[in-house]
Design an enzyme around this catalytic site. Structure first.
Site, PDB file in Angstrom:
ATOM      1  NE  ARG A 221      44.049  46.143  71.657  1.00 27.02           N
ATOM      2  CZ  ARG A 221      44.156  45.529  72.837  1.00 27.02           C
ATOM      3  NH1 ARG A 221      44.484  44.248  72.907  1.00 27.02           N
ATOM      4  NH2 ARG A 221      43.906  46.183  73.952  1.00 27.02           N
TER       5      ARG A 221
ATOM      6  CD  GLU B 150      43.603  49.079  69.340  1.00 23.01           C
ATOM      7  OE1 GLU B 150      42.419  48.862  68.992  1.00 23.01           O
ATOM      8  OE2 GLU B 150      43.957  49.269  70.501  1.00 23.01           O
TER       9      GLU B 150
ATOM     10  CB  SER C 175      43.618  52.106  72.506  1.00 21.66           C
ATOM     11  OG  SER C 175      43.441  51.818  73.868  1.00 21.66           O
TER      12      SER C 175
HETATM   13  N1  EPU Z   1      48.578  56.609  81.634  1.00 14.63           N
HETATM   14  C1  EPU Z   1      48.947  57.922  81.839  1.00 14.63           C
HETATM   15  N2  EPU Z   1      48.213  58.912  81.243  1.00 14.63           N
HETATM   16  C2  EPU Z   1      47.163  58.650  80.434  1.00 14.63           C
HETATM   17  C3  EPU Z   1      46.805  57.308  80.210  1.00 14.63           C
HETATM   18  C4  EPU Z   1      47.530  56.300  80.814  1.00 14.63           C
HETATM   19  O1  EPU Z   1      49.894  58.209  82.559  1.00 14.63           O
HETATM   20  O2  EPU Z   1      46.563  59.606  79.910  1.00 14.63           O
HETATM   21  C5  EPU Z   1      49.334  55.554  82.304  1.00 14.63           C
HETATM   22  C6  EPU Z   1      48.451  54.833  83.317  1.00 14.63           C
HETATM   23  O3  EPU Z   1      48.475  55.490  84.570  1.00 14.63           O
HETATM   24  C7  EPU Z   1      49.077  53.464  83.382  1.00 14.63           C
HETATM   25  C8  EPU Z   1      49.604  53.254  81.962  1.00 14.63           C
HETATM   26  O4  EPU Z   1      49.688  54.561  81.373  1.00 14.63           O
HETATM   27  O5  EPU Z   1      50.163  53.438  84.266  1.00 14.63           O
HETATM   28  C9  EPU Z   1      48.704  52.327  81.120  1.00 14.63           C
HETATM   29  O6  EPU Z   1      47.399  52.920  81.026  1.00 14.63           O
HETATM   30  P1  EPU Z   1      46.063  52.048  81.068  1.00 14.63           P
HETATM   31  O7  EPU Z   1      46.052  51.186  82.289  1.00 14.63           O
HETATM   32  O8  EPU Z   1      44.920  52.959  80.865  1.00 14.63           O
HETATM   33  O9  EPU Z   1      46.179  51.036  79.875  1.00 14.63           O
HETATM   34  P2  EPU Z   1      46.533  51.286  78.362  1.00 14.63           P
HETATM   35  O10 EPU Z   1      47.831  50.621  78.088  1.00 14.63           O
HETATM   36  O11 EPU Z   1      46.420  52.730  77.969  1.00 14.63           O
HETATM   37  C10 EPU Z   1      45.409  49.120  77.425  1.00 14.63           C
HETATM   38  C11 EPU Z   1      44.656  48.820  76.165  1.00 14.63           C
HETATM   39  C12 EPU Z   1      43.180  49.115  76.351  1.00 14.63           C
HETATM   40  C13 EPU Z   1      42.642  48.288  77.513  1.00 14.63           C
HETATM   41  C14 EPU Z   1      43.452  48.691  78.760  1.00 14.63           C
HETATM   42  C15 EPU Z   1      43.029  47.914  79.986  1.00 14.63           C
HETATM   43  C16 EPU Z   1      46.049  49.217  74.208  1.00 14.63           C
HETATM   44  C17 EPU Z   1      46.454  50.197  73.157  1.00 14.63           C
HETATM   45  N3  EPU Z   1      45.158  49.663  75.097  1.00 14.63           N
HETATM   46  O12 EPU Z   1      45.337  50.526  77.633  1.00 14.63           O
HETATM   47  O13 EPU Z   1      42.523  48.649  75.167  1.00 14.63           O
HETATM   48  O14 EPU Z   1      41.266  48.534  77.718  1.00 14.63           O
HETATM   49  O15 EPU Z   1      44.851  48.423  78.536  1.00 14.63           O
HETATM   50  O16 EPU Z   1      43.368  46.578  79.858  1.00 14.63           O
HETATM   51  O17 EPU Z   1      46.522  48.097  74.216  1.00 14.63           O
HETATM   52  C18 EPU Z   1      41.623  49.324  73.070  1.00 14.63           C
HETATM   53  O18 EPU Z   1      42.445  48.541  72.567  1.00 14.63           O
HETATM   54  O19 EPU Z   1      40.822  50.000  72.386  1.00 14.63           O
HETATM   55  C19 EPU Z   1      41.635  49.486  74.515  1.00 14.63           C
HETATM   56  C20 EPU Z   1      40.851  50.384  75.102  1.00 14.63           C
END
Ligand code: EPU
Length: 289
Positions: free
Chosen positions: A163, A283, A213
């Site tokens: 990022r 971010e 995010s």
């Molecule tokens: N989770 C929870 N509770 C929540 C949210 C997430 O328990 O409220 C758990 C999910 O179940 C999962 C893990 O946390 O096991 C990761 O969650 P998720 O798959 O939603 O991915 P993320 O790490 O929160 C990242 C990127 C997103 C991108 C998604 C999909 C970052 C900060 N975020 O989210 O990027 O769309 O993966 O690839 O790197 C962005 O940068 O604006 C963004 C949306």
């Protein structure tokens, strides 16, 4: 150049905001005006902000006391090696959808639904669902204010990390276009349609007034999971709340105030630190005067 411009629609949370000076760059013919405007702002010690879609920006001011420059460069073409050269003001989701519909290209499917422009995505090394910008980018063209000419910069010189890049938040270069490979890119969504991609995204991420995010994921963990485990889903300060669907998404009401967003961010950081001894880092770009 416009003065005292209402720029509320150029930040993801749509909080009320104005800019003392505002310039929109819509074609390469605007570069001389851009160059002069930046020189003028620098000589007056005014802050300068380059803006794409503003989808990853939090405006932490009532009036930006400087020069805001909106990148409105549009269009794309295929080069001789069938790589895509996209203008930096193109919306990355619309571009990815059009490349599939008109040219049968599935390569950029993970970016369908990704808010913001090509330039913003490059600067922030945006990524989702298995595809980061830096994996597909070959090079960018940019106007260099130091050299006062258009320069080409290879992806390896942009200092990409999670990022981030070495041009995020800097005002030495104005991104004009980005050249992307269309072959040799692997991800799980090559056989999926844009409609299916949007359904997938909506099942995991809430739509609305949000910048995606809010925090970076800490190494080896997920900010959303930590905020969720801290019991903060739905927590609200004024017109801004933590999404009930995803802990790392803040959602703004129509009357949200930027001060409340900062207060919510501080509360979330403090709570996660107390409960898990983990520091969260934004971010979203917080723009101040
Ligand atoms: N989770 C929870 N509770 C929540 C949210 C997430 O328990 O409220 C758990 C999910 O179940 C999962 C893990 O946390 O096991 C990761 O969650 P998720 O798959 O939603 O991915 P993320 O790490 O929160 C990242 C990127 C997103 C991108 C998604 C999909 C970052 C900060 N975020 O989210 O990027 O769309 O993966 O690839 O790197 C962005 O940068 O604006 C963004 C949306």
């Amino acid at each position: 150049m416009e003065m005292d411009k209402d720029v509320s629609s150029y930040n993801a949370f749509k909080t009320p905001a104005r800019s003392r000076y505002f310039l929109s760059v819509g074609s390469l013919d605007d570069i001389p005006v851009l160059n002069e405007a930046v020189k003028g702002a620098r000589s007056s010690n005014l802050p300068i902000l380059f803006l794409g879609g503003g989808t990853n920006c939090l405006f932490a001011f009532d009036t930006f006391d400087g020069l805001m420059i909106r990148n409105n460069l549009k269009g794309y073409y295929f080069d001789d090696a069938r790589r895509v050269v996209a203008s930096s003001g193109e919306l990355i989701s619309a571009l990815s959808t059009e490349l599939y519909r008109l040219h049968g290209l599935s390569t950029f499917m993970p970016w369908v639904g990704l808010p913001g422009t090509v330039g913003g995505a490059v600067a922030g090394n945006a990524g989702c669902f298995g595809l980061e910008i830096s994996q597909a980018l070959v090079e960018v063209e940019a106007f260099s204010f130091k050299e006062e000419k258009i320069v080409t910069i290879g992806a390896s010189e942009l200092g990409f990390e999670y990022r981030n890049s070495n041009i995020k938040g800097k005002d030495g270069l104005f991104l004009l276009s980005a050249r992307f490979r269309t072959e040799g890119i692997d991800h799980p969504y090559l056989l999926v349609t844009p409609e299916e991609m949007l359904v997938l995204r909506k099942s995991k991420q809430p739509p609305g007034r949000t910048c995606g995010s809010f925090f970076k994921n800490p190494p080896g963990d997920s900010a959303g999971r930590l905020i969720d485990q801290a019991g903060l889903k739905g927590f609200r300060i004024g017109g801004i709340r933590v999404s009930e669907m995803h802990g790392n998404f803040f959602l703004a009401d129509a009357d949200a105030d930027w001060r409340d967003i900062i207060a919510l961010s501080e509360h979330v950081k403090r709570t996660v630190k107390e409960k898990f001894d983990i520091d969260l880092h934004e971010e979203v770009r917080i723009i101040t005067n």
